[in-house]
Design an enzyme around this catalytic site. Sequence first.
Site, PDB file in Angstrom:
ATOM      1  N   TYR A  47       0.846  -1.198   0.000  1.00 18.39           N
ATOM      2  CA  TYR A  47       0.000   0.000   0.000  1.00 18.39           C
ATOM      3  C   TYR A  47       0.880   1.247   0.000  1.00 18.39           C
ATOM      4  O   TYR A  47       0.564   2.265  -0.622  1.00 18.39           O
ATOM      5  CB  TYR A  47      -0.892  -0.025   1.242  1.00 18.39           C
ATOM      6  CG  TYR A  47      -2.124   0.823   1.178  1.00 18.39           C
ATOM      7  CD1 TYR A  47      -2.104   2.131   1.666  1.00 18.39           C
ATOM      8  CD2 TYR A  47      -3.311   0.328   0.654  1.00 18.39           C
ATOM      9  CE1 TYR A  47      -3.241   2.917   1.637  1.00 18.39           C
ATOM     10  CE2 TYR A  47      -4.461   1.111   0.632  1.00 18.39           C
ATOM     11  CZ  TYR A  47      -4.415   2.393   1.119  1.00 18.39           C
ATOM     12  OH  TYR A  47      -5.544   3.181   1.087  1.00 18.39           O
ATOM     13  N   ALA A  50      -3.174  -4.448   3.996  1.00 15.64           N
ATOM     14  CA  ALA A  50      -2.913  -5.208   5.227  1.00 15.64           C
ATOM     15  C   ALA A  50      -4.065  -6.129   5.596  1.00 15.64           C
ATOM     16  O   ALA A  50      -3.843  -7.221   6.136  1.00 15.64           O
ATOM     17  CB  ALA A  50      -2.628  -4.237   6.368  1.00 15.64           C
ATOM     18  N   LEU A  51      -5.289  -5.713   5.278  1.00 17.76           N
ATOM     19  CA  LEU A  51      -6.442  -6.568   5.620  1.00 17.76           C
ATOM     20  C   LEU A  51      -6.432  -7.890   4.876  1.00 17.76           C
ATOM     21  O   LEU A  51      -7.055  -8.856   5.314  1.00 17.76           O
ATOM     22  CB  LEU A  51      -7.758  -5.821   5.366  1.00 17.76           C
ATOM     23  CG  LEU A  51      -8.152  -4.758   6.385  1.00 17.76           C
ATOM     24  CD1 LEU A  51      -9.496  -4.140   5.984  1.00 17.76           C
ATOM     25  CD2 LEU A  51      -8.223  -5.335   7.790  1.00 17.76           C
ATOM     26  N   CYS A  78       2.223  -1.639   5.819  1.00 23.01           N
ATOM     27  CA  CYS A  78       2.338  -0.327   6.461  1.00 23.01           C
ATOM     28  C   CYS A  78       0.968   0.322   6.481  1.00 23.01           C
ATOM     29  O   CYS A  78       0.340   0.479   5.424  1.00 23.01           O
ATOM     30  CB  CYS A  78       3.320   0.545   5.678  1.00 23.01           C
ATOM     31  SG  CYS A  78       3.512   2.200   6.373  1.00 23.01           S
ATOM     32  N   VAL A  79       0.503   0.652   7.689  1.00 19.88           N
ATOM     33  CA  VAL A  79      -0.800   1.309   7.854  1.00 19.88           C
ATOM     34  C   VAL A  79      -0.547   2.673   8.476  1.00 19.88           C
ATOM     35  O   VAL A  79       0.049   2.767   9.557  1.00 19.88           O
ATOM     36  CB  VAL A  79      -1.731   0.471   8.749  1.00 19.88           C
ATOM     37  CG1 VAL A  79      -3.127   1.062   8.776  1.00 19.88           C
ATOM     38  CG2 VAL A  79      -1.772  -0.983   8.274  1.00 19.88           C
ATOM     39  N   GLU A 135      -8.006  10.172   8.070  1.00 24.62           N
ATOM     40  CA  GLU A 135      -8.966  11.073   8.720  1.00 24.62           C
ATOM     41  C   GLU A 135     -10.043  10.335   9.502  1.00 24.62           C
ATOM     42  O   GLU A 135     -10.723  10.920  10.348  1.00 24.62           O
ATOM     43  CB  GLU A 135      -9.642  11.943   7.647  1.00 24.62           C
ATOM     44  CG  GLU A 135      -8.698  12.869   6.897  1.00 24.62           C
ATOM     45  CD  GLU A 135      -9.423  13.550   5.746  1.00 24.62           C
ATOM     46  OE1 GLU A 135      -8.824  14.451   5.128  1.00 24.62           O
ATOM     47  OE2 GLU A 135     -10.592  13.184   5.478  1.00 24.62           O
ATOM     48  N   HIS A 146     -11.030   4.206  10.033  1.00 21.57           N
ATOM     49  CA  HIS A 146     -10.663   3.007   9.267  1.00 21.57           C
ATOM     50  C   HIS A 146      -9.283   2.495   9.664  1.00 21.57           C
ATOM     51  O   HIS A 146      -9.009   1.294   9.624  1.00 21.57           O
ATOM     52  CB  HIS A 146     -10.719   3.303   7.765  1.00 21.57           C
ATOM     53  CG  HIS A 146     -10.676   2.051   6.942  1.00 21.57           C
ATOM     54  ND1 HIS A 146      -9.807   1.870   5.902  1.00 21.57           N
ATOM     55  CD2 HIS A 146     -11.392   0.905   7.022  1.00 21.57           C
ATOM     56  CE1 HIS A 146      -9.982   0.678   5.372  1.00 21.57           C
ATOM     57  NE2 HIS A 146     -10.944   0.069   6.025  1.00 21.57           N
ATOM     58  N   ASN A 197       5.320 -10.781  12.261  1.00 18.52           N
ATOM     59  CA  ASN A 197       4.420  -9.697  11.859  1.00 18.52           C
ATOM     60  C   ASN A 197       5.155  -8.363  11.791  1.00 18.52           C
ATOM     61  O   ASN A 197       5.562  -7.823  12.821  1.00 18.52           O
ATOM     62  CB  ASN A 197       3.260  -9.593  12.857  1.00 18.52           C
ATOM     63  CG  ASN A 197       2.278  -8.498  12.480  1.00 18.52           C
ATOM     64  OD1 ASN A 197       2.462  -7.786  11.486  1.00 18.52           O
ATOM     65  ND2 ASN A 197       1.222  -8.356  13.263  1.00 18.52           N
ATOM     66  N   ARG A 252      11.339   2.713  10.837  1.00 20.55           N
ATOM     67  CA  ARG A 252      11.087   1.324  11.269  1.00 20.55           C
ATOM     68  C   ARG A 252      11.323   0.311  10.144  1.00 20.55           C
ATOM     69  O   ARG A 252      11.673  -0.835  10.394  1.00 20.55           O
ATOM     70  CB  ARG A 252       9.672   1.215  11.840  1.00 20.55           C
ATOM     71  CG  ARG A 252       9.559   1.873  13.211  1.00 20.55           C
ATOM     72  CD  ARG A 252       8.174   2.410  13.514  1.00 20.55           C
ATOM     73  NE  ARG A 252       8.180   3.033  14.858  1.00 20.55           N
ATOM     74  CZ  ARG A 252       8.645   4.249  15.090  1.00 20.55           C
ATOM     75  NH1 ARG A 252       9.134   4.989  14.093  1.00 20.55           N
ATOM     76  NH2 ARG A 252       8.660   4.749  16.326  1.00 20.55           N
TER      77      ARG A 252
END
Length: 173
Positions: free
Chosen positions: A28, A59-60, A83-84, A88, A91, A115, A129
């Site tokens: 993503y 990621a889902l 990566c999430v 706004e 979600h 993970n 990271r």
Amino acid sequence: MASTETHHILPDPEFIRPVKLLVVVAPYYKDVTDLMLAGARAKAAACRADLEVIEVPGALEIPPAVAIAEALSNFDGYVALGCVIRGETTHYDTVCNDSSHGLMLLGLQGACIGNAILTVENMAQAVVRADPAGQDKGGAAVAAALHLIALSRRWADARKGIGFRAPEGASRA
Ligand SMILES: Nc1c(NC[C@H](O)[C@H](O)[C@H](O)CO)[nH]c(=O)[nH]c1=O
Ligand SMILES: CC(=O)[C@@H](O)COP(=O)(O)O
């Protein structure tokens, strides 16, 4: 009189099975996951583990991909790279919680999973990271999966008496 000689039993080469890892990448934020994939490849090479890499949209989709592979293939373990970044709406919470919870449920069923789905506030936090020269979360996830695989093999082989062959004539310890 019983022999006091100590027989050193040796790992039987045929039982040192190469490790097969499936890396499930959610690109993503591809610049970030590319960094983690580089770290994952480096760690796997250092540990002589074989990697297969697949991509999912986000990621889902990582936990379902792991579940499908666990059911239909023969990987020793899995590495989740994603990566999430908070937006706004709420979600972010769904994506973070459901992806990590999904992997944990699979792990509790015996899948050996590292993970590295980053859950961060901004891109700067993600890069620190993801960078192999930084916190190397991708390499760390490979190490975590390998640790669980080693435990799994240790106890499975012990149960079957596999993995060690005493020298000729020695009594089994
Ligand atoms: N916002 C992020 C997402 N969202 C997409 C979901 O993961 C999923 O692919 C979509 O809801 C379709 O099922 N995914 C990330 O990996 N990172 C994000 O920041
Ligand atoms: C983590 C997300 O799902 C997030 O990127 C979506 O952004 P938004 O909450 O602004 O729709």
